[in-house]
Design a protein around this motif. Structure first.
Motif, PDB file in Angstrom:
ATOM      1  N   VAL A 195     -13.235  31.110 -41.394  1.00  0.00           N
ATOM      2  CA  VAL A 195     -12.111  32.375 -41.534  1.00  0.00           C
ATOM      3  C   VAL A 195     -11.655  32.532 -40.193  1.00  0.00           C
TER       4      VAL A 195
ATOM      5  N   VAL B 138     -10.655  37.388 -47.400  1.00  0.00           N
ATOM      6  CA  VAL B 138     -11.627  36.489 -48.187  1.00  0.00           C
ATOM      7  C   VAL B 138     -10.876  36.029 -49.362  1.00  0.00           C
TER       8      VAL B 138
ATOM      9  N   GLU C 221     -10.241  31.975 -49.990  1.00  0.00           N
ATOM     10  CA  GLU C 221     -10.664  31.252 -51.273  1.00  0.00           C
ATOM     11  C   GLU C 221      -9.556  30.479 -51.992  1.00  0.00           C
TER      12      GLU C 221
END
Length: 313
Positions: free
Chosen positions: A272, A303, A307
């Protein structure tokens, strides 16, 4: 890899540096070395600052060398929150071993990690293990109540207490007291050693460990080398107990489960951070500080986008 596995000290030092700095090639090195690990006895020593951990490690290493065992020492020192540096003074205290090729000492800075260990301590331990060391001694920072990470890395955890320094069992049992496989009362020539021993025994009478092991209490005066043979015997006693009860494998499984979770957390975090970049994170921080957005929605957004990006790949 071959040079590390053969015990080449210079190759070992370079390999540890690669792992500690998380160099790109360190991952391939760790993969290659992993089949050579799992043979060393890993012993963790923890306790409050001033308990004499470094001196005890020094003397314990000397005891193992008398038995012709090779020793690796990982001494973790705190990192300054201001300069980012670390004194790494444990190597100075253990300087008498420099001429002994059977002992390898490595100091590490925590680099901001909590729990008494540096983030790469486990990987450095694996490299030492792969180099053929018989015993690996890990000395933690000495931060006190939250210093429990060592229990997930070491086969045996030694908790060191001293009399007369506020290390009363009642004040620290909420943290490191429960992880002890062996208790050491160091500097036991001081007044109050018997009181510390009574408090430990009182605590042990209140609760039974799930493995039914009662940690022995060893009194030492590390500066004079007293009680070191008894400490070594107590460590061996717990190792024998694990082997005979079949708990050694179960403990390794539990430790690896915790370590896998930590490795996954770290891998996701690094991914990330790479995707977002420092400038973006700085902008997010400024927006939150100015109350232009809330951090909870931001985390969901980051997040979610990560994803989605992985799904597209």
């Amino acid at each position: 890899m071959e040079r590390v596995a053969s015990g080449d000290v210079r190759a070992l030092a370079r390999a540890i540096t690669l792992v500690e700095n998380r160099a790109p090639e360190s991952l391939e090195l760790l993969k290659a070395l992993f089949p050579e690990t799992g043979r060393a006895q890993v012993i963790g020593l923890t306790g409050s600052p001033g308990a004499g951990k470094s001196t005890l490690v020094d003397q314990l290493a000397r005891e193992y060398r008398k038995r012709q065992k090779t020793v690796g020492i990982v001494a973790v020192d705190p990192t300054s929150p201001y300069s980012g540096g670390a004194i790494l003074g444990d190597r100075i205290r253990m300087g008498s071993h420099y001429a002994d090729p059977g002992i390898y000492i490595r100091s590490m800075a925590t680099r901001g990690s909590l729990g008494g260990l540096a983030r790469t301590t486990a990987d450095v331990t694996s490299v030492l293990d792969a180099s053929g060391r018989d015993v690996i001694l890990i000395e933690t920072v000495g931060v006190g109540q939250d210093e429990v990470d060592i229990v997930r890395l070491a086969e045996v955890t030694v908790v060191i207490l001293v009399p007369g320094m506020g290390d009363d069992v009642q004040t620290i049992k909420a943290g490191i007291m429960e992880i002890a496989d062996v208790f050491v009362i160091n500097k036991s020539d001081r007044d109050g050693a018997e009181r510390v021993e009574r408090e430990i025994r009182a605590m042990q009478s209140l609760a039974t460990r799930s493995d039914n092991w009662t940690p022995p209490i060893v009194k030492t005066v590390a500066s004079a080398g007293e009680g070191i043979a008894e400490l070594s015997a107590a460590i061996s006693s717990y190792q024998d107990f694990l082997a005979k009860s079949g708990l050694a494998h179960r403990k390794r499984v539990e430790n690896w489960r915790e370590r896998l979770v930590e490795m996954l957390r770290d891998a996701v975090l690094q991914r990330v951070l790479r995707e977002q970049g420092e400038e973006t994170l700085a902008r997010y921080a400024a927006e939150i500080a100015d109350h232009k957005r809330d951090p909870y929605s931001l985390i969901e957004e980051i997040v979610g986008s990560s994803e989605k990006a992985n799904a597209l790949r």
